[in-house]
Design a protein around this motif. Structure first.
Motif, mmCIF file in Angstrom:
data_model
loop_
_atom_site.group_PDB
_atom_site.id
_atom_site.type_symbol
_atom_site.label_atom_id
_atom_site.label_comp_id
_atom_site.label_asym_id
_atom_site.label_seq_id
_atom_site.Cartn_x
_atom_site.Cartn_y
_atom_site.Cartn_z
ATOM 1 N N CYS A 42 -2.724 0.399 -4.141
ATOM 2 C CA CYS A 42 -2.092 -0.798 -3.482
ATOM 3 C C CYS A 42 -1.810 -1.672 -4.809
ATOM 4 O O CYS A 42 -2.517 -1.777 -5.814
ATOM 5 C CB CYS A 42 -3.407 -1.689 -2.886
ATOM 6 S SG CYS A 42 -2.730 -3.568 -2.491
ATOM 7 N N TRP A 66 -10.469 -3.228 0.794
ATOM 8 C CA TRP A 66 -9.712 -2.512 1.915
ATOM 9 C C TRP A 66 -10.268 -2.758 3.223
ATOM 10 O O TRP A 66 -11.558 -2.535 3.324
ATOM 11 C CB TRP A 66 -9.648 -0.916 1.317
ATOM 12 C CG TRP A 66 -8.620 -0.472 0.206
ATOM 13 C CD1 TRP A 66 -9.434 -0.556 -1.055
ATOM 14 C CD2 TRP A 66 -7.506 -0.331 0.315
ATOM 15 N NE1 TRP A 66 -8.232 -0.220 -1.687
ATOM 16 C CE2 TRP A 66 -7.205 0.044 -1.110
ATOM 17 C CE3 TRP A 66 -6.413 -0.096 1.194
ATOM 18 C CZ2 TRP A 66 -5.786 0.681 -1.480
ATOM 19 C CZ3 TRP A 66 -5.325 0.513 0.795
ATOM 20 C CH2 TRP A 66 -5.127 0.712 -0.513
ATOM 21 N N GLU A 119 1.001 -1.340 -0.184
ATOM 22 C CA GLU A 119 -0.185 0.189 -0.027
ATOM 23 C C GLU A 119 0.723 1.182 0.022
ATOM 24 O O GLU A 119 2.260 1.369 0.253
ATOM 25 C CB GLU A 119 -0.997 0.152 1.102
ATOM 26 C CG GLU A 119 -1.865 -1.047 1.324
ATOM 27 C CD GLU A 119 -1.227 -2.254 2.304
ATOM 28 O OE1 GLU A 119 -2.065 -3.048 3.068
ATOM 29 O OE2 GLU A 119 0.112 -2.238 2.470
ATOM 30 N N GLY A 176 -1.488 -6.515 2.838
ATOM 31 C CA GLY A 176 -0.306 -5.709 2.771
ATOM 32 C C GLY A 176 0.071 -5.194 4.233
ATOM 33 O O GLY A 176 -0.464 -5.713 5.137
ATOM 34 N N CYS A 211 -4.708 -3.138 2.477
ATOM 35 C CA CYS A 211 -5.064 -3.757 1.182
ATOM 36 C C CYS A 211 -5.253 -5.171 1.194
ATOM 37 O O CYS A 211 -4.385 -5.891 2.002
ATOM 38 C CB CYS A 211 -4.245 -3.475 -0.149
ATOM 39 S SG CYS A 211 -4.587 -4.207 -1.581
#
Length: 121
Positions: free
Chosen positions: A22, A36, A6, A112, A96
């Motif tokens: 992302c 998200w 991200e 992420g 993400c």
């Protein structure tokens, strides 16, 4: 497998806008539903938005509906979260996430590292 990174977080005033990005690795990005989530201290991780494989259908948390927009560019292996009319309660680390299978608000397999969004009052 997919790896997610991200970017785009930062400090913004109430009413301002930010766009989170992302970047995803892998050649099968278009087969993943993307989402998200966000997490702020003292709260549970919260679903924010998701978009189905190959784009189209998106779902949003009630708290962000009408203010946030999720989108994806499969040609660039990217997913975005455009955030407008930001409020202090939007302050959180935004993550993400990706999953195989249909779009949903939970059960994401890949995550992420997160990007901090701070909205000042």
């Amino acid at each position: 497998q997919v790896q997610l990174v991200e970017s785009g977080g930062g400090l913004v005033q109430t009413g301002g806008s930010l766009r989170l990005s992302c970047a995803a690795s892998g050649r099968t990005f278009s087969t993943y539903a993307m989402a998200w989530f966000r997490h702020s201290p003292g709260k549970e991780r919260e679903f924010v938005a998701a978009i189905r494989r190959s784009g189209g259908t998106a779902v949003y948390a009630d708290s962000v509906k009408g203010r946030f927009t999720i989108s994806r560019d499969d040609g660039k292996n990217m997913v975005y979260l455009q955030m407008t009319t930001l409020k202090p309660e939007d302050t959180a680390v935004y993550y993400c996430a990706a999953k195989t299978g249909p779009i949903s608000t939970m059960d994401y397999n890949y995550w992420g590292q997160g990007t901090q969004v701070t909205v000042s009052s």
